[in-house]
Design an enzyme around this catalytic site. Structure first.
Site, PDB file in Angstrom:
ATOM      1  N   GLU A 164      28.127  74.957 -28.544  1.00 47.95           N
ATOM      2  CA  GLU A 164      28.182  75.944 -29.617  1.00 47.95           C
ATOM      3  C   GLU A 164      27.464  75.439 -30.863  1.00 47.95           C
ATOM      4  O   GLU A 164      26.722  76.186 -31.521  1.00 47.95           O
ATOM      5  CB  GLU A 164      29.641  76.242 -29.933  1.00 47.95           C
ATOM      6  CG  GLU A 164      29.874  77.273 -31.020  1.00 47.95           C
ATOM      7  CD  GLU A 164      31.350  77.548 -31.215  1.00 47.95           C
ATOM      8  OE1 GLU A 164      31.682  78.364 -32.087  1.00 47.95           O
ATOM      9  OE2 GLU A 164      32.184  76.943 -30.495  1.00 47.95           O
ATOM     10  N   ASP A 221      29.774  78.974 -17.257  1.00 46.30           N
ATOM     11  CA  ASP A 221      28.552  79.385 -16.571  1.00 46.30           C
ATOM     12  C   ASP A 221      28.549  80.911 -16.430  1.00 46.30           C
ATOM     13  O   ASP A 221      29.501  81.487 -15.899  1.00 46.30           O
ATOM     14  CB  ASP A 221      28.505  78.745 -15.185  1.00 46.30           C
ATOM     15  CG  ASP A 221      27.140  78.880 -14.517  1.00 46.30           C
ATOM     16  OD1 ASP A 221      26.475  79.917 -14.712  1.00 46.30           O
ATOM     17  OD2 ASP A 221      26.739  77.945 -13.796  1.00 46.30           O
ATOM     18  N   THR A 223      32.352  73.678 -29.911  1.00 46.54           N
ATOM     19  CA  THR A 223      32.022  72.763 -28.820  1.00 46.54           C
ATOM     20  C   THR A 223      30.645  72.172 -29.118  1.00 46.54           C
ATOM     21  O   THR A 223      29.929  72.631 -30.022  1.00 46.54           O
ATOM     22  CB  THR A 223      31.967  73.499 -27.472  1.00 46.54           C
ATOM     23  OG1 THR A 223      30.817  74.359 -27.451  1.00 46.54           O
ATOM     24  CG2 THR A 223      33.221  74.339 -27.248  1.00 46.54           C
TER      25      THR A 223
END
Length: 215
Positions: free
Chosen positions: A195, A118, A192
């Site tokens: 991503e 975050d 990920t």
């Protein structure tokens, strides 16, 4: 981000206590006991649905991986993938990864992964960024001497902040990439879920750093 609750998550987690920990403080200094073999331990903070950590475990059977995630419905999805994979070198931890020094013993971790954390863009929230000095101090407590931290983000502001934060704290940069997917580093990059989805919208930034002990 609000995550829809999965009714099956709680019971599924309880049924697979051999692969997921919900009371991590009981394992401080003893995480190797959760694995089949004694190997270096690498930790991902905030695993999402587990794509990154499971692929890393497949590629590196010589490493034990621990994935931390606080959202039950999300980690349950990752757990299901671990069960289906049959991997013995990955374990999951359902908890808040903010205070890793309360989850691991001194020098128990060889590498940390911070993937798409975050960004906390507001100035008043700087201390919540996982690359702020307060968090870097906790990482050093659990990392082995010169243990690595790998950080990836698509947020340029957060990346610039993180470069300064690591540098001012005294870390040494092993590598810095301003457009990871267009670099040689991407050859071994494991994406990920986030991503994979958002890399088409702009560059992915990455740094790898370690804290060099003074001789």
């Amino acid at each position: 981000m609000r995550v829809r609750k999965k009714p099956w998550a709680d019971s599924y987690i309880k049924d697979h206590a051999d692969l997921i920990v919900i009371e991590p403080k009981d394992h401080i200094g003893k995480w190797q006991n959760r694995f089949k073999a004694v190997q270096p331990i690498q930790v991902e903070i905030g695993i999402g649905k587990g794509q990154f950590i499971i692929e890393m475990a497949k590629r590196h059977p010589e490493v034990n991986f621990l994935g931390i995630e606080i959202q039950e419905s999300v980690i349950a999805v990752a757990l299901r993938k671990v069960v289906e994979s049959g991997l013995t070198n990955v374990q999951l931890v359902e908890t808040d990864g903010a205070d890793v020094d309360e989850l691991f013993g001194e020098g128990e971790v060889s590498q940390l992964y911070l993937n798409f954390s975050d960004p906390w863009p507001k100035t008043r929230h700087i201390k919540r960024r996982l690359t702020s000095p307060g968090f870097l101090a906790t990482y050093l407590k659990v990392l082995k001497p010169e243990g690595r931290i790998q950080f990836k983000t698509d947020n340029r502001q957060l990346f610039e902040y993180s470069l300064t934060s690591f540098n001012n704290f005294g870390f040494t940069f092993e590598g810095v990439w301003l457009d990871l997917h267009k670099s040689d580093q991407n050859e071994d990059n494991v994406e990920t879920e986030y991503e994979e989805k958002f890399s088409k919208k702009g560059p992915i930034y990455e740094l790898v750093a370690y804290f060099a002990l003074k001789k």
